[in-house]
Design a protein around this motif. Structure first.
Motif, PDB file in Angstrom:
ATOM      1  N   PRO A 422      26.438 -17.961 -73.730  1.00  0.00           N
ATOM      2  CA  PRO A 422      27.589 -18.097 -74.444  1.00  0.00           C
ATOM      3  C   PRO A 422      27.933 -19.235 -75.284  1.00  0.00           C
ATOM      4  CG  PRO A 422      28.022 -17.928 -72.266  1.00  0.00           C
ATOM      5  CD  PRO A 422      26.637 -17.849 -72.336  1.00  0.00           C
ATOM      6  N   SER A 461      32.675 -15.361 -74.476  1.00  0.00           N
ATOM      7  CA  SER A 461      31.770 -14.258 -74.765  1.00  0.00           C
ATOM      8  C   SER A 461      31.964 -13.468 -76.187  1.00  0.00           C
ATOM      9  CB  SER A 461      31.474 -13.207 -73.526  1.00  0.00           C
ATOM     10  OG  SER A 461      30.581 -12.181 -73.895  1.00  0.00           O
ATOM     11  N   ARG A 466      27.804 -10.284 -76.124  1.00  0.00           N
ATOM     12  CA  ARG A 466      28.053  -9.154 -75.097  1.00  0.00           C
ATOM     13  C   ARG A 466      27.128  -8.083 -75.616  1.00  0.00           C
ATOM     14  NH1 ARG A 466      33.340 -10.566 -76.586  1.00  0.00           N
ATOM     15  NH2 ARG A 466      33.319  -9.196 -78.399  1.00  0.00           N
ATOM     16  N   GLU A 467      26.805  -7.901 -76.902  1.00  0.00           N
ATOM     17  CA  GLU A 467      25.666  -6.899 -77.479  1.00  0.00           C
ATOM     18  C   GLU A 467      24.311  -6.995 -76.611  1.00  0.00           C
ATOM     19  OE1 GLU A 467      24.078  -4.659 -81.314  1.00  0.00           O
ATOM     20  OE2 GLU A 467      25.609  -6.075 -81.474  1.00  0.00           O
ATOM     21  N   ASN A 469      23.838  -8.713 -73.978  1.00  0.00           N
ATOM     22  CA  ASN A 469      23.953  -8.689 -72.223  1.00  0.00           C
ATOM     23  C   ASN A 469      25.162  -8.076 -71.822  1.00  0.00           C
ATOM     24  OD1 ASN A 469      22.097 -11.166 -71.823  1.00  0.00           O
ATOM     25  ND2 ASN A 469      23.352 -11.794 -73.534  1.00  0.00           N
ATOM     26  N   PRO A 470      24.989  -6.552 -72.073  1.00  0.00           N
ATOM     27  CA  PRO A 470      26.182  -5.747 -71.614  1.00  0.00           C
ATOM     28  C   PRO A 470      26.241  -5.660 -70.242  1.00  0.00           C
ATOM     29  CG  PRO A 470      23.944  -4.330 -72.145  1.00  0.00           C
ATOM     30  CD  PRO A 470      23.776  -5.761 -72.337  1.00  0.00           C
TER      31      PRO A 470
END
Length: 747
Positions: A422, A461, A466-467, A469-470
């Motif tokens: 991140p 993040s 986020r998309e 690494n859900p």
């Protein structure tokens, strides 16, 4: 060849010869330029001290030496410094890391005028951000402190410190000059490189300034590979077009003779276009046939700094001080294009984009105070260092189906764009204090020091992370490290001294290890953060003896460094509840590195009038290192290395014949394939011939022929761990016989 016989004989004979030579009385500090250890350095103690008075092994390479050895890049810079090497990669990415006593990468602190250079970061085959952000033509001096130095410089100084010092207007405005103008032109045959630079400086009673601009361009660096064409069997370097430029400007205001303000604006950028012929053809892992692979790499660094130096503070808290505030932006952008036919017969074009960006803000302040207590004289140095860094990294890409026109951002195992960690903001705040205690009329110097560093990591993040690494949690990190040091120098006899001490080093857990970012459901793996990562640490001992005379100087030192909690990235730790393989960075590795180093020189003209202008100088380094966790040798340890040079210098011209001798590298870790060992790097001996000629007032010509015998050899740092049966090792060879020349004009 395990060791060139000449190198062994010279390394054994030279120290004995110079120790036995009779020399006149030793000069005062700085009185003789021929005496290496009378050079003044700052990096070792943050105060101006001659090398003979510091408790570390320190190397200094000044502007004159850089010009006489026709230094173009980092590998040239440390060509004659055993114990320091620079790695390089075949093909696209060129020079890699500076390696000091077996440690490299972000475990070595590199700084320009006290400001740290951007981090290195690489992932996969198409992304590699290095730290080569400095134009060496803008430097007046390079100082290297070997071994752990965190007591003065904090994190990343596990292996040592490389300090680049740029030129000032005062370096040009000497002997009452109020204006200066200079031109410099260069050519190097090993990469068909052309360079040109111009410098202008002006000065008055209070104001002075300078501007230096440089440009360079060329092709790929030659090696001695003989296999051309396309495909994985190619051993010649891939074709490249290289282009770069830099500017350094400074404005200085001196309100009095004891203080000055300095504004520095600096910029540097390089671009490389590579035709990756070695990546064309059938790919064994994917079954695809690459018809075209190209790379475009660009890196840039910009710095602005305002500094103030005051020599006579006249206050109880300090006799002198200096401070600076700064901002530095560094960015690496790399684009890759592949045109290929897949194993299913689909024609497609793949485009990849990699970006690594760091923005650094900071303030540094140093204070110095002299005072006496009884029979001891103290030089107290203390200060603070506060910085804030924002690091962003992103990979993007798309696939074009050339048969149907369909475009997708899915390039398995990735669905672009992705971040491998991140967005990370790191804040470091440190205070240090050091006392140089002189006893017995300066015959004994005791130097205790301690630094306290506070490190805070605050990741963010965003939608991209986020998309990709859900459900992956990211972690803040806060660590405090205390780094003590105790050094001593004892001038126990005329011309002789003992030096050494203990020092502790550390490296804060990197942002990309704390928060690894990848999850791939199709391939069944994920990564998780590790907020419990501990700093990597080291404990180092060093001891040595120096002899310093008018004609002779010798230094012999030994060191032992023990490293703990090295971080292993992407370590497999098991499976989660969803059945995915889980990876996490962890502290697992312990290591030890120990060795010995020798540096010596003789001014033959001081010993005999008939040898006026002649000198000898040599150095050698032996190191041994082990991964104590795996009970394996460390692959990063260079083999025994030695250099020897004989030089003649007069007011008009000079020449030097220099030899580089390296033993076989035969201590390697166990190969991953049982029964198939890694290839050992052969030893070698190489001779270089350099000369300079001051053919007119303000005009100087430097020329050099390197690898005189056109010898095929491998720098130990260039050979990766490859199978002993590999048929492509020639791609890692160094250039054959090559020529370099430069012309400098000034008025």
């Amino acid at each position: 060849m395990r060791l060139h016989p000449l190198s062994l004989a010279l390394c054994l004979a030279l120290p004995n010869a110079v120790l036995a030579a009779e020399a006149p009385e030793a000069p005062e500090a700085g009185a003789s330029e021929a005496t290496e250890f009378n050079r003044v350095v700052v990096s070792a103690t943050r105060t101006e001290r001659v090398i003979a008075d510091v408790p570390n092994t320190v190397d200094v390479i000044d502007r004159v030496r850089m010009d006489e050895t026709l230094t173009r890049d980092l590998k040239d810079l440390f060509r004659y410094e055993p114990g320091i090497s620079v790695t390089s990669n075949f093909g696209r990415f060129g020079l890699g890391d500076i390696r000091i006593r077996g440690l490299s990468g972000n475990r070595v602190r590199i700084q320009t005028d006290g400001i740290p250079v951007s981090d290195a970061f690489s992932i996969g085959s198409f992304s590699s951000a290095n730290r080569n952000f400095v134009d060496l033509d803008t430097l007046k001096r390079v100082e290297v402190v070997r071994g752990p130095t965190s007591s003065l410089y904090g994190s990343d100084a596990l292996g040592g410190v490389v300090s680049f010092v740029t030129k000032d207007p005062s370096d040009y405005l000497k002997d009452g000059k109020d204006a200066y103008f200079g031109l410099k032109f260069g050519y190097e045959s090993d990469w068909s490189g052309l360079s040109a630079g111009a410098t202008a400086a002006f000065g008055g009673e209070r104001w002075s300034g300078m501007v230096a601009v440089n440009h360079r361009q060329g092709k790929e660096t030659e090696n001695m590979g003989t296999v051309g064409g396309e495909g994985s069997q190619r051993t010649q370097n891939d074709p490249q077009d290289r282009d770069g430029r830099s500017v350094l400007s400074k404005l200085v205001y001196a309100p009095s003779d004891t203080q000055r303000f300095k504004l520095t604006v600096e910029g540097n950028e390089d671009s490389v276009d590579t035709d990756l012929l070695s990546m064309r053809g059938l790919q064994a892992l994917t079954g695809a046939n690459n018809l075209l692979v190209t790379g475009n790499d660009h890196q840039a660094r910009a710095r602005v700094a305002l500094a103030h130096e005051m020599g006579e503070v006249g206050a109880g808290f300090a006799d002198s001080l200096d401070w600076q505030i700064y901002r530095q932006d560094s960015e690496t952008t790399q684009d890759t294009v592949e045109v290929r036919r897949t194993s299913r017969g689909v024609n497609e074009r793949r485009e990849r984009e990699f970006n690594f960006d760091q923005r650094l803000y900071g303030i540094q302040a140093n204070f110095h105070k002299d005072f006496d207590t009884g029979g001891a004289r103290h030089t107290l140095s203390y200060g603070l260092d506060v910085s804030r860094t924002e690091t962003r990294q992103k990979r993007d890409g798309r696939v074009y189906n050339l048969d149907t026109g369909r475009v997708t951002n899915a390039m398995l195992p990735d669905v672009f764009p992705v971040r491998d960690f991140p967005i990370s903001k790191t804040t470091t705040a440190a205070v240090y204090v050091q006392d140089e205690i002189s006893l017995a009329d300066d015959k004994f110097r005791l130097i205790p020091a301690v630094r306290v560093d506070r490190y805070e990591l605050n990741p963010q993040s965003d939608a991209i992370f986020r998309e990709d690494n859900p459900g992956v949690a990211i972690s803040d990190l806060t660590k405090t490290s205390v780094s003590p040091k105790l050094g001593a120098v004892w001038h126990f006899a005329d011309k002789w001294s003992l030096f050494g001490g203990y020092s502790r080093g550390f490296r804060s857990p990197p942002y990309n290890d704390v928060n690894i970012g990848f999850t791939n459901l199709q391939f069944g793996y994920t990564a998780i953060a590790n907020p419990d990562l501990k700093p990597e640490t080291s404990n180092g001992l060093e001891a040595g003896v120096r002899f310093v005379g008018d004609a002779v100087h010798v230094s012999v030192s030994t060191y032992y460094n023990k490293y703990k909690d090295f971080i292993e990235s992407f370590r497999f730790i098991g499976f989660n509840a969803e059945g995915l393989q889980v990876f996490q960075s962890q502290n697992i590795a312990d290591a030890r590195i120990y060795g010995a180093e020798v540096k010596a020189g003789v001014d033959l003209g001081t010993l005999s009038e008939r040898m006026q202008g002649w000198s000898l100088h040599g150095a050698a380094a032996y190191a041994r290192g082990d991964d104590r966790t795996a009970d394996e040798p460390l692959a990063s340890i260079d083999p025994f290395t030695a250099t020897l040079g004989v030089a003649y210098d007069s007011n008009v011209w000079g020449a030097e014949l220099a030899g580089r001798f390296v033993a076989r590298k035969d201590r390697l870790p166990s190969a991953t394939t049982p029964g198939v060992p890694y290839r050992e790097t052969p030893g070698y001996g190489v001779l270089d011939l350099m000369a300079h000629w001051n053919f007119a007032p303000g005009a100087k010509l430097n020329a050099g022929v390197f690898n005189l015998a056109d010898r095929k050899y491998f720098d130990a740092g260039d050979m990766p761990l490859v199978s002993a049966s590999s048929v492509i090792v020639d791609r890692y060879t160094s250039p054959g016989r090559n020529l370099a020349v430069s012309l400098a004009l000034e008025w």
